[in-house]
Design an enzyme around this catalytic site. Structure first.
Site, PDB file in Angstrom:
ATOM      1  N   LYS A  93       0.835  -1.214   0.000  1.00 37.31           N
ATOM      2  CA  LYS A  93       0.000   0.000   0.000  1.00 37.31           C
ATOM      3  C   LYS A  93       0.869   1.264   0.000  1.00 37.31           C
ATOM      4  CE  LYS A  93      -4.055  -2.044   2.287  1.00 37.31           C
ATOM      5  NZ  LYS A  93      -3.545  -3.335   2.792  1.00 37.31           N
ATOM      6  N   GLY A  98       6.495   9.869  -5.927  1.00 41.91           N
ATOM      7  CA  GLY A  98       7.135   8.921  -6.831  1.00 41.91           C
ATOM      8  C   GLY A  98       8.569   8.586  -6.492  1.00 41.91           C
TER       9      GLY A  98
END
Length: 265
Positions: A93, A98
């Site tokens: 999760k 990024g």
């Protein structure tokens, strides 16, 4: 709609390598069962994986809760995956920008991308999270699931959040092959997102901590999901591990056959 086609047919047409591998495996083993093994010792994880391996398509892990984790654990799990023919899904999760998730995925002590075929991510940080994970995962043939809906009571993953998550997936189909969700996400005939649904139970409806359970039939036939994720309903009964795994595998596969019959008359 692709949701209602046989897994084997979907595998032949799918553009995502990880999705193809999963669909082919499901057809080959006649199972759409993923087991979430949330245990905290290496010994338990290996023992359970070996016992249930013949009946599952995916072993779902939370590798960071294993207190005595080491590289040998991964090696032993990989040997079991070859022996029993299943894939790994590290339920990480990811939920950061990024550049951060790229390192969390590739590096650190767990080196998730090196062994886990599938992982997942929240879309809260925006599309950059997908790009960062794809930089690492795509060259390795890995696949990503987005968390579009969760099975816990009061979850905020609904409405526009879910809609926006699906749009992100459509723009990144080379790496994103599906969702953690409670319902099918395919809206167009040429779409084939695989949906893995947690919160599946045959004997209980909740756990007192917000988890809400549905039966394999509700998940596969009524909601159009593809893979059932079962946790405590299997590993929570250590003396009946194999019996429960067989029971859920059969229930999931029967539901899939019922769905095929309903939509392919």
């Amino acid at each position: 709609m692709n949701t209602y086609k046989p897994y084997s047919e979907r595998a032949k047409q799918h553009s995502n390598a990880c999705a193809r591998s999963l669909l082919e495996l499901m057809e080959r083993k006649q199972t759409n069962l993923s087991v979430a093994v949330d245990v905290t010792t290496k010994k338990e994880l290996i023992s359970i994986a070996d016992a249930i391996g013949p009946y599952i398509c995916v072993l779902k892990t939370h590798i960071d809760i294993v207190e005595d984790f080491d590289a040998d654990l991964i090696q032993q799990l990989q040997e079991l995956a070859k022996k029993h023919d299943f894939l790994f899904f590290e339920d990480r999760k990811f939920a950061d920008i990024g550049n951060t998730v790229k390192h969390q995925y590739a590096n650190g002590i767990y080196k998730i991308a090196s062994w886990s075929h599938i992982t997942n991510a929240h879309t809260v940080p925006g599309e950059g999270i997908i790009k960062g994970l794809a930089e690492v995962g795509l060259p390795l043939g890995r696949g990503l699931l987005l968390l579009a809906e969760m099975s816990s009571k009061g979850a905020l993953t609904k409405g526009s959040y879910t809609t926006d998550s699906v749009e992100m997936a459509r723009r990144n189909k080379d790496f994103v092959f599906g969702f953690i969700a409670q319902n099918k996400m395919n809206q167009y005939d040429d779409e084939d997102f695989i949906v893995m649904s947690p919160g599946v139970g045959l004997d209980v409806k909740g756990d007192g901590l917000g988890q809400q359970y549905r039966t394999p039939r509700e998940v596969i036939v009524e909601s159009g999901a593809d893979v059932i994720i079962v946790g405590r309903g299997i590993y929570g009964q250590p003396d009946k591990l194999v019996e429960q795994a067989q029971r859920y595998r059969q229930a999931g596969w029967d539901a899939y056959l019922e769905r095929l019959a309903l939509h392919n008359k």
